[in-house]
Design a protein around this motif. Structure first.
Motif, PDB file in Angstrom:
ATOM      1  N   PRO A  83       0.824  -1.217   0.000  1.00  0.00           N
ATOM      2  CA  PRO A  83       0.000   0.000   0.000  1.00  0.00           C
ATOM      3  C   PRO A  83       0.858   1.267   0.000  1.00  0.00           C
ATOM      4  O   PRO A  83       1.945   1.291   0.590  1.00  0.00           O
ATOM      5  CB  PRO A  83      -0.814  -0.114   1.284  1.00  0.00           C
ATOM      6  N   HIS A  84       0.352   2.302  -0.674  1.00  0.00           N
ATOM      7  CA  HIS A  84       0.981   3.615  -0.650  1.00  0.00           C
ATOM      8  C   HIS A  84       0.086   4.531   0.181  1.00  0.00           C
ATOM      9  O   HIS A  84      -1.106   4.667  -0.111  1.00  0.00           O
ATOM     10  CB  HIS A  84       1.135   4.170  -2.064  1.00  0.00           C
ATOM     11  N   VAL A  85       0.682   5.121   1.208  1.00  0.00           N
ATOM     12  CA  VAL A  85      -0.075   5.969   2.120  1.00  0.00           C
ATOM     13  C   VAL A  85       0.643   7.292   2.306  1.00  0.00           C
ATOM     14  O   VAL A  85       1.829   7.426   1.982  1.00  0.00           O
ATOM     15  CB  VAL A  85      -0.273   5.277   3.485  1.00  0.00           C
ATOM     16  N   ALA A  86      -0.076   8.278   2.820  1.00  0.00           N
ATOM     17  CA  ALA A  86       0.503   9.596   3.061  1.00  0.00           C
ATOM     18  C   ALA A  86       0.456   9.909   4.542  1.00  0.00           C
ATOM     19  O   ALA A  86      -0.449   9.469   5.260  1.00  0.00           O
ATOM     20  CB  ALA A  86      -0.268  10.661   2.276  1.00  0.00           C
ATOM     21  N   ALA A  87       1.435  10.682   4.977  1.00  0.00           N
ATOM     22  CA  ALA A  87       1.481  11.154   6.355  1.00  0.00           C
ATOM     23  C   ALA A  87       1.851  12.631   6.334  1.00  0.00           C
ATOM     24  O   ALA A  87       2.514  13.092   5.399  1.00  0.00           O
ATOM     25  CB  ALA A  87       2.511  10.362   7.167  1.00  0.00           C
ATOM     26  N   PRO A  88       1.415  13.402   7.321  1.00  0.00           N
ATOM     27  CA  PRO A  88       1.790  14.817   7.363  1.00  0.00           C
ATOM     28  C   PRO A  88       3.303  14.978   7.348  1.00  0.00           C
ATOM     29  O   PRO A  88       4.034  14.164   7.939  1.00  0.00           O
ATOM     30  CB  PRO A  88       1.190  15.299   8.689  1.00  0.00           C
ATOM     31  N   PRO A  89       3.817  16.021   6.670  1.00  0.00           N
ATOM     32  CA  PRO A  89       5.274  16.192   6.548  1.00  0.00           C
ATOM     33  C   PRO A  89       6.009  16.211   7.882  1.00  0.00           C
ATOM     34  O   PRO A  89       7.153  15.776   7.959  1.00  0.00           O
ATOM     35  CB  PRO A  89       5.395  17.547   5.823  1.00  0.00           C
ATOM     36  N   HIS A  90       5.350  16.714   8.937  1.00  0.00           N
ATOM     37  CA  HIS A  90       6.024  16.843  10.226  1.00  0.00           C
ATOM     38  C   HIS A  90       5.484  15.849  11.248  1.00  0.00           C
ATOM     39  O   HIS A  90       5.617  16.047  12.460  1.00  0.00           O
ATOM     40  CB  HIS A  90       5.880  18.262  10.764  1.00  0.00           C
ATOM     41  N   ALA A  91       4.866  14.770  10.759  1.00  0.00           N
ATOM     42  CA  ALA A  91       4.323  13.764  11.672  1.00  0.00           C
ATOM     43  C   ALA A  91       5.456  13.040  12.377  1.00  0.00           C
ATOM     44  O   ALA A  91       6.592  12.976  11.887  1.00  0.00           O
ATOM     45  CB  ALA A  91       3.459  12.770  10.904  1.00  0.00           C
ATOM     46  N   GLY A  92       5.134  12.472  13.514  1.00  0.00           N
ATOM     47  CA  GLY A  92       6.121  11.702  14.249  1.00  0.00           C
ATOM     48  C   GLY A  92       6.298  10.329  13.636  1.00  0.00           C
ATOM     49  O   GLY A  92       6.108  10.142  12.429  1.00  0.00           O
ATOM     50  N   HIS A  93       6.624   9.359  14.450  1.00  0.00           N
ATOM     51  CA  HIS A  93       6.865   8.001  13.954  1.00  0.00           C
ATOM     52  C   HIS A  93       5.589   7.406  13.378  1.00  0.00           C
ATOM     53  O   HIS A  93       4.526   7.455  13.987  1.00  0.00           O
ATOM     54  CB  HIS A  93       7.377   7.110  15.093  1.00  0.00           C
ATOM     55  N   ILE A  94       5.691   6.854  12.176  1.00  0.00           N
ATOM     56  CA  ILE A  94       4.570   6.198  11.519  1.00  0.00           C
ATOM     57  C   ILE A  94       4.936   4.730  11.336  1.00  0.00           C
ATOM     58  O   ILE A  94       5.964   4.405  10.735  1.00  0.00           O
ATOM     59  CB  ILE A  94       4.263   6.823  10.144  1.00  0.00           C
ATOM     60  N   ALA A  95       4.077   3.845  11.861  1.00  0.00           N
ATOM     61  CA  ALA A  95       4.371   2.422  11.815  1.00  0.00           C
ATOM     62  C   ALA A  95       3.669   1.725  10.664  1.00  0.00           C
ATOM     63  O   ALA A  95       3.562   0.504  10.636  1.00  0.00           O
ATOM     64  CB  ALA A  95       3.969   1.768  13.136  1.00  0.00           C
ATOM     65  N   ALA A  96       3.175   2.483   9.690  1.00  0.00           N
ATOM     66  CA  ALA A  96       2.411   1.894   8.594  1.00  0.00           C
ATOM     67  C   ALA A  96       3.306   1.024   7.720  1.00  0.00           C
ATOM     68  O   ALA A  96       4.482   1.321   7.499  1.00  0.00           O
ATOM     69  CB  ALA A  96       1.770   2.993   7.756  1.00  0.00           C
ATOM     70  N   SER A  97       2.732  -0.059   7.207  1.00  0.00           N
ATOM     71  CA  SER A  97       3.449  -0.896   6.255  1.00  0.00           C
ATOM     72  C   SER A  97       3.314  -0.295   4.860  1.00  0.00           C
ATOM     73  O   SER A  97       2.413   0.498   4.598  1.00  0.00           O
ATOM     74  CB  SER A  97       2.874  -2.318   6.261  1.00  0.00           C
ATOM     75  N   GLY A  98       4.211  -0.677   3.962  1.00  0.00           N
ATOM     76  CA  GLY A  98       4.143  -0.165   2.603  1.00  0.00           C
ATOM     77  C   GLY A  98       4.985   1.086   2.429  1.00  0.00           C
ATOM     78  O   GLY A  98       5.915   1.361   3.190  1.00  0.00           O
ATOM     79  N   HIS A  99       4.627   1.896   1.445  1.00  0.00           N
ATOM     80  CA  HIS A  99       5.383   3.096   1.091  1.00  0.00           C
ATOM     81  C   HIS A  99       4.678   4.327   1.655  1.00  0.00           C
ATOM     82  O   HIS A  99       3.501   4.557   1.382  1.00  0.00           O
ATOM     83  CB  HIS A  99       5.500   3.218  -0.427  1.00  0.00           C
ATOM     84  N   VAL A 100       5.403   5.117   2.439  1.00  0.00           N
ATOM     85  CA  VAL A 100       4.826   6.312   3.065  1.00  0.00           C
ATOM     86  C   VAL A 100       5.305   7.563   2.328  1.00  0.00           C
ATOM     87  O   VAL A 100       6.504   7.769   2.142  1.00  0.00           O
ATOM     88  CB  VAL A 100       5.215   6.417   4.555  1.00  0.00           C
ATOM     89  N   HIS A 101       4.353   8.401   1.897  1.00  0.00           N
ATOM     90  CA  HIS A 101       4.651   9.677   1.247  1.00  0.00           C
ATOM     91  C   HIS A 101       4.514  10.789   2.288  1.00  0.00           C
ATOM     92  O   HIS A 101       3.462  10.940   2.908  1.00  0.00           O
ATOM     93  CB  HIS A 101       3.678   9.932   0.089  1.00  0.00           C
ATOM     94  N   TRP A 102       5.566  11.598   2.419  1.00  0.00           N
ATOM     95  CA  TRP A 102       5.595  12.620   3.456  1.00  0.00           C
ATOM     96  C   TRP A 102       5.374  14.033   2.914  1.00  0.00           C
ATOM     97  O   TRP A 102       5.224  14.972   3.673  1.00  0.00           O
ATOM     98  CB  TRP A 102       6.950  12.589   4.174  1.00  0.00           C
TER      99      TRP A 102
END
Length: 272
Positions: A83-102
């Motif tokens: 999965p491709h997911v997004a997180a806020p640019p200044h978010a803390g630790h993200i434990a999501a699997s797959g590819h994270v877009h910041w």
């Protein structure tokens, strides 16, 4: 029938958003006790039959985007499992699997949303995927009317997104089409997409009479039979037909290109 607080279509919701709509904490607790809702993480609940991807996004604090959300919206599926997911640019630790877009989104995201709007999906696809793959997804979105080029031009896109605007077209019905045409431009021959021949559109007309038909995953059963019947009618009109599939285009392009080049060398793209 009483409407569920969080139906399968919505997937998951923040408790605070449910409270704003007038649902009480007591009602939420009762729904959880009855098994109608599950607690995903603190402040989030989900329908028990919700899409697992939405539940995972709520659990991990991310948003479905890029090729994952493109597939969910019915756009061209590039077949990526992670999965491709997004997180806020200044978010803390993200434990999501797959590819994270910041990166910062082109369109601001509504707090509590789990799915990126189509504009953000396309902007991220442009940066993440190879050019021909990204163009296929963009063309698919344009063809389905999910977005228009004028609106995309006004967005703060990166250089990769700006380049796709010059190439994208709403008239391509196949993601594979969008991959093939850029790869054949060097031939310096007319390449006409979606040309009407013998009562139906053909995917690509090369020169005057060389037809390239590109099969996606839906070309099975009765669809396959109709395709073969149409190929016969096209050939009776003096055209030459080459039919290829997804695997050939994406994984064995050299073979497909070789067949096209040999057809052109024999003059099968010309009449007479």
């Amino acid at each position: 029938m009483k409407k569920p607080m969080v139906d399968a279509a919505r997937g998951a919701a923040r408790v605070r958003d449910l409270l704003v709509t007038g649902v009480s904490r007591h009602a939420i607790g009762v729904a959880v006790d009855r098994g109608e809702l599950i607690r995903v993480r603190k402040g989030w609940v989900a329908a028990r039959d919700a899409d697992p991807l939405l539940i995972a996004a709520a659990r991990d604090g991310v948003i479905l985007t890029c090729v994952t959300q493109a597939t969910r919206r019915g756009l061209w599926d590039v077949g990526l499992a992670d999965p491709h997911v997004a997180a806020p640019p200044h978010a803390g630790h993200i434990a999501a699997s797959g590819h994270v877009h910041w990166e910062k989104p082109a369109v601001p995201r509504v707090p509590g949303t789990l799915e990126d709007p189509i504009e953000n999906v396309l902007a991220i696809v442009a940066r993440c995927q190879p050019r021909d793959t990204a163009l296929s997804i963009w063309n698919s979105a344009l063809h389905r009317g999910l977005v228009d080029l004028d609106m995309l031009r006004r967005l703060p896109l990166t250089e990769s997104g700006r380049a796709l605007i010059d190439e994208a077209t709403p008239f391509s019905d196949s993601g594979l089409e969008s991959v093939v045409v850029p790869r054949l431009r060097w031939l310096d021959l007319p390449l006409r997409r979606q040309t009407w021949i013998a009562g139906h559109r053909v995917d690509l007309l090369i020169g005057e009479c060389l037809v390239l038909q590109i099969d996606g995953g839906h070309h099975v059963g009765m669809q396959r039979t109709r395709d073969i019947e149409h190929d016969a009618r096209v050939m009776l009109l003096g055209y030459h037909v080459i039919r290829v599939g997804y695997d050939q285009v994406m994984n064995r392009w050299a073979e497909v290109q070789d067949v096209i080049l040999r057809a052109v060398a024999q003059g099968l793209h010309r009449r007479g």
